[in-house]
Each structure stands twice: as C-alpha cells, then as structure tokens.
Design a protein around this motif. Structure first.
Motif, PDB file in Angstrom:
ATOM      1  N   PHE A  75       0.814  -1.207   0.000  1.00  0.00           N
ATOM      2  CA  PHE A  75       0.000   0.000   0.000  1.00  0.00           C
ATOM      3  C   PHE A  75       0.852   1.263   0.000  1.00  0.00           C
ATOM      4  CE2 PHE A  75       0.110  -1.715   4.306  1.00  0.00           C
ATOM      5  CZ  PHE A  75       0.592  -0.647   5.038  1.00  0.00           C
ATOM      6  N   VAL A  76       2.192   1.112   0.086  1.00  0.00           N
ATOM      7  CA  VAL A  76       3.073   2.259  -0.111  1.00  0.00           C
ATOM      8  C   VAL A  76       3.598   2.251  -1.539  1.00  0.00           C
ATOM      9  CG1 VAL A  76       5.277   3.287   0.524  1.00  0.00           C
ATOM     10  CG2 VAL A  76       3.743   2.463   2.296  1.00  0.00           C
ATOM     11  N   LEU A  80       2.937   4.828  -4.926  1.00  0.00           N
ATOM     12  CA  LEU A  80       4.138   5.456  -5.481  1.00  0.00           C
ATOM     13  C   LEU A  80       4.296   5.106  -6.960  1.00  0.00           C
ATOM     14  CD1 LEU A  80       6.845   5.114  -2.676  1.00  0.00           C
ATOM     15  CD2 LEU A  80       5.651   7.160  -3.444  1.00  0.00           C
ATOM     16  N   LEU A 127       1.892   7.044  -8.888  1.00  0.00           N
ATOM     17  CA  LEU A 127       2.333   8.431  -8.945  1.00  0.00           C
ATOM     18  C   LEU A 127       3.408   8.610 -10.021  1.00  0.00           C
ATOM     19  CD1 LEU A 127       1.789  10.999  -7.178  1.00  0.00           C
ATOM     20  CD2 LEU A 127       3.892  10.458  -5.967  1.00  0.00           C
ATOM     21  N   LEU A 152       1.222   9.206 -13.182  1.00  0.00           N
ATOM     22  CA  LEU A 152       0.993  10.645 -13.151  1.00  0.00           C
ATOM     23  C   LEU A 152       2.167  11.426 -13.745  1.00  0.00           C
ATOM     24  CD1 LEU A 152      -1.690  11.464 -12.010  1.00  0.00           C
ATOM     25  CD2 LEU A 152      -0.536  12.226  -9.939  1.00  0.00           C
ATOM     26  N   TYR A 153       3.394  11.147 -13.242  1.00  0.00           N
ATOM     27  CA  TYR A 153       4.534  11.934 -13.687  1.00  0.00           C
ATOM     28  C   TYR A 153       4.992  11.531 -15.083  1.00  0.00           C
ATOM     29  CZ  TYR A 153       4.827  13.558  -8.841  1.00  0.00           C
ATOM     30  OH  TYR A 153       4.550  14.106  -7.624  1.00  0.00           O
ATOM     31  N   ILE A 201      -1.683   6.694   5.313  1.00  0.00           N
ATOM     32  CA  ILE A 201      -1.207   6.393   3.964  1.00  0.00           C
ATOM     33  C   ILE A 201      -2.396   6.254   3.012  1.00  0.00           C
ATOM     34  CG2 ILE A 201      -0.078   4.627   2.555  1.00  0.00           C
ATOM     35  CD1 ILE A 201       1.815   4.190   4.951  1.00  0.00           C
ATOM     36  N   MET A 226      -2.830  12.085  -3.480  1.00  0.00           N
ATOM     37  CA  MET A 226      -1.438  12.253  -3.899  1.00  0.00           C
ATOM     38  C   MET A 226      -1.274  13.149  -5.123  1.00  0.00           C
ATOM     39  SD  MET A 226      -0.564   8.602  -5.534  1.00  0.00           S
ATOM     40  CE  MET A 226      -1.350   8.017  -7.016  1.00  0.00           C
ATOM     41  N   GLU A 227      -2.342  13.295  -5.915  1.00  0.00           N
ATOM     42  CA  GLU A 227      -2.187  14.120  -7.103  1.00  0.00           C
ATOM     43  C   GLU A 227      -1.963  15.581  -6.753  1.00  0.00           C
ATOM     44  OE1 GLU A 227      -5.308  13.357  -9.899  1.00  0.00           O
ATOM     45  OE2 GLU A 227      -5.258  11.220  -9.435  1.00  0.00           O
ATOM     46  N   VAL A 246       1.207  15.570  -2.353  1.00  0.00           N
ATOM     47  CA  VAL A 246       2.103  14.417  -2.278  1.00  0.00           C
ATOM     48  C   VAL A 246       2.593  14.163  -0.853  1.00  0.00           C
ATOM     49  CG1 VAL A 246       4.409  13.655  -2.919  1.00  0.00           C
ATOM     50  CG2 VAL A 246       2.854  14.456  -4.653  1.00  0.00           C
ATOM     51  N   LEU A 256       1.063  11.574   1.414  1.00  0.00           N
ATOM     52  CA  LEU A 256       1.456  10.179   1.224  1.00  0.00           C
ATOM     53  C   LEU A 256       2.872   9.947   1.733  1.00  0.00           C
ATOM     54  CD1 LEU A 256       1.049   7.349  -0.030  1.00  0.00           C
ATOM     55  CD2 LEU A 256       1.878   8.286  -2.177  1.00  0.00           C
ATOM     56  N   LEU A 257       3.774  10.896   1.399  1.00  0.00           N
ATOM     57  CA  LEU A 257       5.197  10.660   1.666  1.00  0.00           C
ATOM     58  C   LEU A 257       5.545  10.681   3.149  1.00  0.00           C
ATOM     59  CD1 LEU A 257       6.941  12.539  -1.277  1.00  0.00           C
ATOM     60  CD2 LEU A 257       6.320  10.133  -1.048  1.00  0.00           C
ATOM     61  N   ALA A 315       4.361   7.467   4.958  1.00  0.00           N
ATOM     62  CA  ALA A 315       5.040   6.343   4.306  1.00  0.00           C
ATOM     63  C   ALA A 315       6.505   6.297   4.712  1.00  0.00           C
ATOM     64  CB  ALA A 315       4.901   6.446   2.790  1.00  0.00           C
TER      65      ALA A 315
END
Lengths: 307, 306
Positions: free
Chosen positions: A144-145, A149, A152, A156-157, B262, B269-270, B273, B276-277, B280
């Motif tokens: 779930f981490v 990521l 993302l 996304l990026y 989380i 997260m969009e 961020v 989330l970070l 985490a």
C-alpha cells in the motif's frame, strides 16, 4: 511418488471441510446481523426478511442447507448486493484476481530466482550488494506504499501507464498491479535462492563435480540448482497466501473490479454468505497451491516421500 | 560448587547439569552485545527506532496543534514553518506531524503488544508440542499447519466480525492471535533438540514434573532464537496493523494510524504528495530498522552463519 501424491491430495478435502465449518459457526457467533443497519425496518419486516433468507432456522439446519448448496456450487444469495447471488459476484471478479495473482507468482519466480542465483555466484561484489539491498527494500516496502508510489511515478509523472481502473481486454491496466504484487515476493525469493545456493555451492558433491572438471555453468544447472531451489518451492505455499492477502490492497489501490473488495465489504456489512463464499473460494485456492508446492517438493526431493 | 550457580533449587544432579549452559550464557550475552555494536546497520537502526519512539511520545507536546484540530486557515498546505505545520496538513486542516506521531505511537504499541501475545502463545504451544511429543505434538502441529495454509487476513476478518470495529485492544489481540504460528514452529524445533540433552535427562531422573521442566529448563534455553524472532515479528505486526487500517478495518477516525494516513495520502497524492510521503517514510524506515536490528541480532547471537 503416486502414494505420496494420493496421501497429500486426500488431506486437502478434510482440511477444507474443517475450515468451512469452523468459519461458518464463528461468523454466526458474531453479534449483529446483516439487516441491523437499516434501522428503519419494523420488526415484522425484519422477521420476514430473515425468514426469506432462512436466518430464522436453527443454526444446524442453516449449516446443513449451506453445505448442500456448496456441493452444487451454490454459495447462496448476497445479503447486501441484492439481486446478486454470491456465486455471480465471485464469478464476476475472480478472473481478474486470478490473473494478477498467477502473473505475480510467475513473475516473482522468473525474476527472483535468477537474481538470487546471480547474487550467490557473485558473492560480495557490487551486484550482490545491489541485489540484496533491493531485496531488503522490496520486503520492507508494503504494497500500500509501493502501489500509490508506482501510480504516482508511472501513471501521473511519466504518464506511460494508467493510474487506476480497468477495461477488459486492455492489459496495460494490469501491469502496475502485477508488479506491485510481485515485488516483495521477488525480493523474498531472491534472498532464499541466494542463501541456499551459497550453502549448496559449499557442499562436497559440488566440489566433486568441479574437481571432475565440469564447467561452472554445468555444475550450476546440472548439480547445484535443483537442491538449491527446494526452499523456494516450499515458500510457494506461503507465497500464495501472501499474494491473496496482497491482492486485497492492490485491488483497492488500483481500483480493480476483482474479488478482494468483497471480503472487506462483506466483513464490514456482516454479509455472511459473501464472506463465507470468499473464504471457501480463497481457502480452496490456497490449499490447492499448497498441494502443488508439496507435490513439486516431493518430486524434486525424493527423500521427503519416505518420511 | 553447584550452590553458587543462581536459582536452581533442585538436587545437585540437576543443578550441576544446568550450570554448564548458564555459565556459557553470560559470556554469550556480552559477546553478542559486542558483536552487535560493531554492526553499523543494526546500530543505526537501533538509534533510529529509539529516536522515533521518543519523538512520537514527546513530539506532539511541542506542536501547538491537537491531533483532531481543524485549522480552517491552513487546509491541505505543504510543510511550512509559519503556522507550525512542520509537515503540512491534510484536506481538513489537521496537522500532519502530530497525526503521524500519533500513528507511530499506535503502530509501536500494537507492534509490541501483538508481538507479546504471539510470543506467549507461540512459546507455550511450541515448547509443549516439542517437549511432550508423540500424538499431542502431531495434532498440535497439524493445527498450526492448517492455520498456516490460510491467509492471515481471513482469520483477522473472521475475528473482526466478532467484535466492535475499531477497538484497538481487540486489534492487538487479533493480530497477535494469528502471529504466533512461526514462533510456535521455531520453539518446537528448539525444544525437540533440547529434549535429548543430558540436563533434561538429569531433571527427569530426579523426578521433576513435566510443567516444571518446561518452565525451568526448556523455556529459558529458548531465549536466544526467540529474541531474534521477536525483533523480526514486531515489524510484521506493525505492517499488519497498517494493512488493516489501510483497508478500513483497523484504527478508526479521528484517531490515525500510519496505515490509515497512507490511505488518505494515496487518495490525495495528485495534489498533496506530502500526505502520502510523510507517513510512508516513517512506516518504511521503522520497518527497515526493525529488520536490520533483527538481522544484526541474528548475527550477534548465532555467529555460526557469519
């Protein structure tokens, strides 16, 4: 081998039976029923509803009816997803869950074993440290981490893969879920392979094989790899349990219409039949994979058959 | 001479036999500590765990914001110093530093307590099965095998339907109750090999009862492997709690756990961020630290592999 196989196979059915029976009664012990949340229900209607689903019968009668249904593949109606039977719900979601689960285990073996072997052969070099560092990370990073990521970074990026969702016939939606699910298993298999291969490479028969002048590749593939893979094979059972658990998270992170959400929602809604259906299906899958791992182990290592 | 060895109130045959491992044990611990101190990864991990634990306990007192305060003027702001939102806020304006520290507290508490529960059940179960042996051993381990074959999550989900949701103590118990299986296996293996040693034979010959032999001679000799496995169990338990909270089956709002933070962060997260970070990063560094520490302890206590 045949006797061993039959012995193992005959053990599966009673185990599954025990699991189903125990889960059935434990779940029914729980306070609260599936119709408790709709508080506006008058008692007569609630009683009628319970009668319609057979919940007013003695528990043993309900159990008997449920088990008879199971024999013909009928998991009963879902209490919350009205208009759907549990069989229909599971049949809808299972193909996706099975696809990502199987693909993840396959990917983990195809990547994990060579990585581990490479680390063992190049012991104490940069590639060994690199692979083992990656393995520590892969085991410590929960799905779930790593899932969000990945979404993302790649979704996304970089924009190369879809962030979430699913359309049938579009495999790119499954890439990130499969990789996320496989990553910790890859890491674990790589560590196992490295450890056991190092031990095998130190053993006498490998030294003999080398002394006879066999090439390093032949020593590896012909002599060392087979015994070294035994721990990996016995890890396959726990690995399926891990993948089943992980798929709950991965399906939730990537919004896949698999069966994972039914287990969680079923538990929250006290949807007895749905939770039971999931336990039966996932329990059978896990036992089956354990059985396959056992048989594979017996085939690779004849010693265990005579125990 | 036997009388000088601490705490063996049996006759001299038994205590002389026990004396040998006890004396060696003292050397083992100081040796182990020396070896552990030389392991840089394990020491960094240990320091980080202590640091985060202290920060989680005292950190929230330094922040002007309570964990459930809604700061209307700073909703979803990134980390900044001005309003003392050192790690930013979430969508509702709740301070992320304070919430993350609360999450760390819950994670550490659950990790320790669940590990303790699993330790208790695992050691008793494994030591009994391994020492008593025979048919009892067979059925006890068969039971472990059946549970082992099932994904943890089933058992916890079944247990969680039994109790009110979000009750943390039930969560400790449920997580610990499924985590003892590996412990039981490890302990059983050790007990099996201990059983054939001379000092057990001596205790048997002098008429010590089975429970007393278990408590006095078997369990104390299991401490080494058990400690190693305990350090590796804590991160598993922390991970498992976060996993349940991520799915919404664990700690409930307004309380936060690293897993639920989380989950919230992943949804935002969009645009945010850091949500989330931050949790985490704490979760992952804690998990890795416990794993490094466990590996370090294994090397320190069991130098055969090194």
């Amino acid at each position: 081998m045949l006797r061993y196989a039959l012995q193992r196979i005959s053990g599966v059915i009673p185990t599954l039976f025990v699991i189903i029976t125990a889960s059935f009664f434990i779940i029914r012990l729980a306070p609260g029923g599936p119709f408790d949340e709709e508080q506006t229900l008058p008692p007569e209607i609630k009683a009628n509803l319970e009668a319609a689903y057979g919940l007013d019968q003695p528990l043993l009668v309900q159990y008997g009816r449920y088990m008879r249904g199971l024999l013909v593949g009928d998991f009963g109606p879902s209490f919350k997803f009205k208009d759907f039977s549990v069989t229909e719900l599971i049949a809808q979601g299972l193909p996706i869950s099975l696809t990502i689960g199987l693909a993840a285990v396959l990917l983990a073996m195809l990547v994990g074993i060579p990585l581990g072997a490479l680390a063992a052969l190049r012991r104490n070099t940069a590639s060994d440290y690199g692979i083992m560092g990656f393995a520590v990370l892969g085991i410590a990073l929960p799905g779930f981490v790593i899932g969000p990521l990945f979404a993302l970074i790649f979704g996304l990026y970089l924009g190369v893969l879809p962030v979430a969702g699913y359309e049938s016939g579009q495999p790119q939606y499954l890439v990130l879920p499969i990789v996320t699910l496989a990553l910790p298993v890859i890491a674990y298999i790589a560590r196992l392979t490295r450890g056991s291969l190092l031990e095998v490479l130190r053993s006498n028969f490998v030294r003999t094989a080398r002394a006879k002048g066999l090439s390093p590749m032949r020593v590896l593939f012909r002599h060392a790899l087979r015994p070294a893979l035994l721990p990996v094979v016995s890890y396959l059972g726990p690995a399926t349990a891990f993948v089943v658990t992980g798929s709950l998270v991965v399906e939730s992170v990537f919004g896949l219409p698999g069966t994972g959400r039914y287990l969680v929602q079923g538990a929250i809604n006290r949807d007895y039949t749905l939770v039971m259906g999931m336990i039966v299906v996932y329990g059978a899958i896990t036992l089956l994979c354990n059985l396959i791992a056992d048989l594979l182990y017996g085939w690779l290592d004849p010693r265990v058959r005579y125990e | 001479m036997a009388g000088s060895i601490r705490g063996c109130g049996m006759n001299s045959v038994a205590s002389t036999a026990v004396a040998t491992p006890r004396v060696a044990e003292r050397g083992l611990w100081s040796d182990a500590w020396r070896r552990l101190r030389r392991n840089r990864a394990a020491m960094v991990a240990l320091i980080w765990i202590l640091l985060v634990a202290v920060l989680a306990v005292v950190g929230p007192y330094f922040s002007p914001h309570p964990f459930d305060e809604l700061d209307w003027d700073h909703m979803g702001v990134p980390p900044q110093m001005e309003a003392a939102h050192w790690l930013g806020t979430d969508r509702l304006g709740r301070d992320l530093f304070v919430r993350t520290m609360y999450g760390v507290r819950i994670s550490l508490q659950i990790g320790l307590l669940a590990t303790f529960v699993s330790l208790l059940i695992g050691v008793v179960w494994g030591a009994t099965a391994g020492y008593v042996g025979g048919r009892i051993d067979h059925w006890m381990m068969r039971f472990v095998d059946v549970l082992y074959a099932l994904p943890y999550i089933f058992i916890v989900i079944i247990l969680s339907t039994l109790f009110e949701r979000g009750n943390i103590f039930v969560l400790f118990f449920a997580i610990g109750a499924v985590g003892w299986l590996t412990m039981a296996r490890i302990v059983r293996g050790q007990a099996l090999s201990l059983k054939r040693r001379e000092f057990i034979e001596a205790a048997l010959a002098s008429g010590v009862s089975t429970p007393a032999i278990l408590a006095r001679h078997i369990v104390p000799n299991l401490i080494g492997p058990v400690i190693i496995y305990v350090t590796l169990t804590i991160p598993q338990m922390i991970l498992f709690e976060s996993f349940l909270s991520f799915l919404g089956l664990g700690v409930q709002e307004p309380l936060a756990s690293l897993g639920s933070l989380i989950n919230e962060g992943a949804q935002e997260m969009e645009s945010a961020v850091w949500m989330l970070l931050v949790p985490a990063t704490f979760l992952v560094t804690l998990l890795m630290s416990f794993n490094f520490l466990g590996d370090g302890l294994r090397d320190a206590l069991d130098p055969r592999d090194a």
